[in-house]
Design a protein around this motif. Sequence first.
Motif, PDB file in Angstrom:
ATOM      1  N   LYS A 127       0.828  -1.318  -0.199  1.00 56.48           N
ATOM      2  CA  LYS A 127       0.211   0.037  -0.125  1.00 56.48           C
ATOM      3  C   LYS A 127       0.968   0.991  -0.018  1.00 56.48           C
ATOM      4  CE  LYS A 127      -4.311   2.477   2.399  1.00 56.48           C
ATOM      5  NZ  LYS A 127      -4.430   2.046   3.919  1.00 56.48           N
ATOM      6  N   VAL A 128       2.202   1.273   0.678  1.00 58.49           N
ATOM      7  CA  VAL A 128       2.950   2.099   0.954  1.00 58.49           C
ATOM      8  C   VAL A 128       3.460   2.692  -0.647  1.00 58.49           C
ATOM      9  CG1 VAL A 128       4.752   2.981   1.476  1.00 58.49           C
ATOM     10  CG2 VAL A 128       3.251   2.223   2.899  1.00 58.49           C
ATOM     11  N   GLU A 133       2.543   6.837   0.934  1.00 56.16           N
ATOM     12  CA  GLU A 133       1.799   7.428   1.896  1.00 56.16           C
ATOM     13  C   GLU A 133       2.434   6.943   3.304  1.00 56.16           C
ATOM     14  OE1 GLU A 133       0.131  10.290   2.851  1.00 56.16           O
ATOM     15  OE2 GLU A 133       1.024  10.817   0.602  1.00 56.16           O
ATOM     16  N   LYS A 134       2.500   7.300   4.010  1.00 54.08           N
ATOM     17  CA  LYS A 134       3.148   6.104   5.728  1.00 54.08           C
ATOM     18  C   LYS A 134       1.883   5.402   5.997  1.00 54.08           C
ATOM     19  CE  LYS A 134       3.694  10.015   8.804  1.00 54.08           C
ATOM     20  NZ  LYS A 134       4.283  10.369   9.483  1.00 54.08           N
ATOM     21  N   VAL A 135       2.119   4.895   6.579  1.00 53.92           N
ATOM     22  CA  VAL A 135       0.756   3.753   7.541  1.00 53.92           C
ATOM     23  C   VAL A 135       1.211   3.306   8.359  1.00 53.92           C
ATOM     24  CG1 VAL A 135      -0.257   1.428   6.704  1.00 53.92           C
ATOM     25  CG2 VAL A 135      -0.064   2.210   5.218  1.00 53.92           C
ATOM     26  N   THR A 158      10.367  -0.596   0.599  1.00 54.66           N
ATOM     27  CA  THR A 158      10.039  -0.279   1.870  1.00 54.66           C
ATOM     28  C   THR A 158      10.519  -0.140   3.200  1.00 54.66           C
ATOM     29  OG1 THR A 158       9.060  -2.028   2.012  1.00 54.66           O
ATOM     30  CG2 THR A 158       7.423  -0.514   1.469  1.00 54.66           C
ATOM     31  N   SER A 160      10.629   0.094   7.902  1.00 57.45           N
ATOM     32  CA  SER A 160       9.603   0.415   8.742  1.00 57.45           C
ATOM     33  C   SER A 160      10.044   0.687  10.213  1.00 57.45           C
ATOM     34  CB  SER A 160       8.125  -0.684   9.298  1.00 57.45           C
ATOM     35  OG  SER A 160       9.573  -1.952   9.457  1.00 57.45           O
ATOM     36  N   PHE A 174       6.636   3.084   5.777  1.00 63.17           N
ATOM     37  CA  PHE A 174       7.317   4.265   5.071  1.00 63.17           C
ATOM     38  C   PHE A 174       8.076   3.647   3.484  1.00 63.17           C
ATOM     39  CE2 PHE A 174       8.324   5.596   9.538  1.00 63.17           C
ATOM     40  CZ  PHE A 174       8.539   6.135   9.135  1.00 63.17           C
ATOM     41  N   LYS A 175       8.130   4.611   2.749  1.00 71.50           N
ATOM     42  CA  LYS A 175       8.038   4.243   1.345  1.00 71.50           C
ATOM     43  C   LYS A 175       9.664   5.388   1.544  1.00 71.50           C
ATOM     44  CE  LYS A 175       7.303   5.192  -3.632  1.00 71.50           C
ATOM     45  NZ  LYS A 175       6.632   5.114  -4.300  1.00 71.50           N
TER      46      LYS A 175
END
Length: 177
Positions: A127-128, A133-135, A158, A160, A174-175
Amino acid sequence: MSETLQAADADQETTEERSSSNTEDLLVQEGDIAGDYLEQLLDVLDYDGDIDLDVEAGRAIVSIDGGEELEKLVGPRGTVLEALQELTRLAVQQETGVRSRLMLDIARWREGRRSELRELGRSAAEKVLSTGEKVRLQPMTPFERKVVHDAVAAVKGTYSESEGEEPQRRVVVFKEQ
């Protein structure tokens, strides 16, 4: 001179083997102590369960499998399991004098939860990547966060981090820039 170096290398290897053997012995001892402690608990509760002891990745692993009533020892979202794990670690520490990193699993709950968390970490990372967008994930236990961090690390592009204080500590994905 080379004989001296070879002798020094042989001494170092023997010391490392002894150290590794001592560590393994301590972990086996931890598992035995934990197994005895948990067996007494099961007897007091009059629950059926088979206790399996193992050593993996530098920690003692204790698993209890068996009757339906064991689910009660897991509790909602593993809360009872976490408490029992901590009590078991304290029992081991009391016997050995050393802080234990023992991992307890009951009714294969951690095994199933690990699969769910890997999928959660993977899907959050994807999703990131797609949104940029950060999750932020829900608060998790240290065990849960570790599994998610490992799953995110496996998704290229990615990373984290954990944020917050216990018990509200959570993983943020995060990306990479």
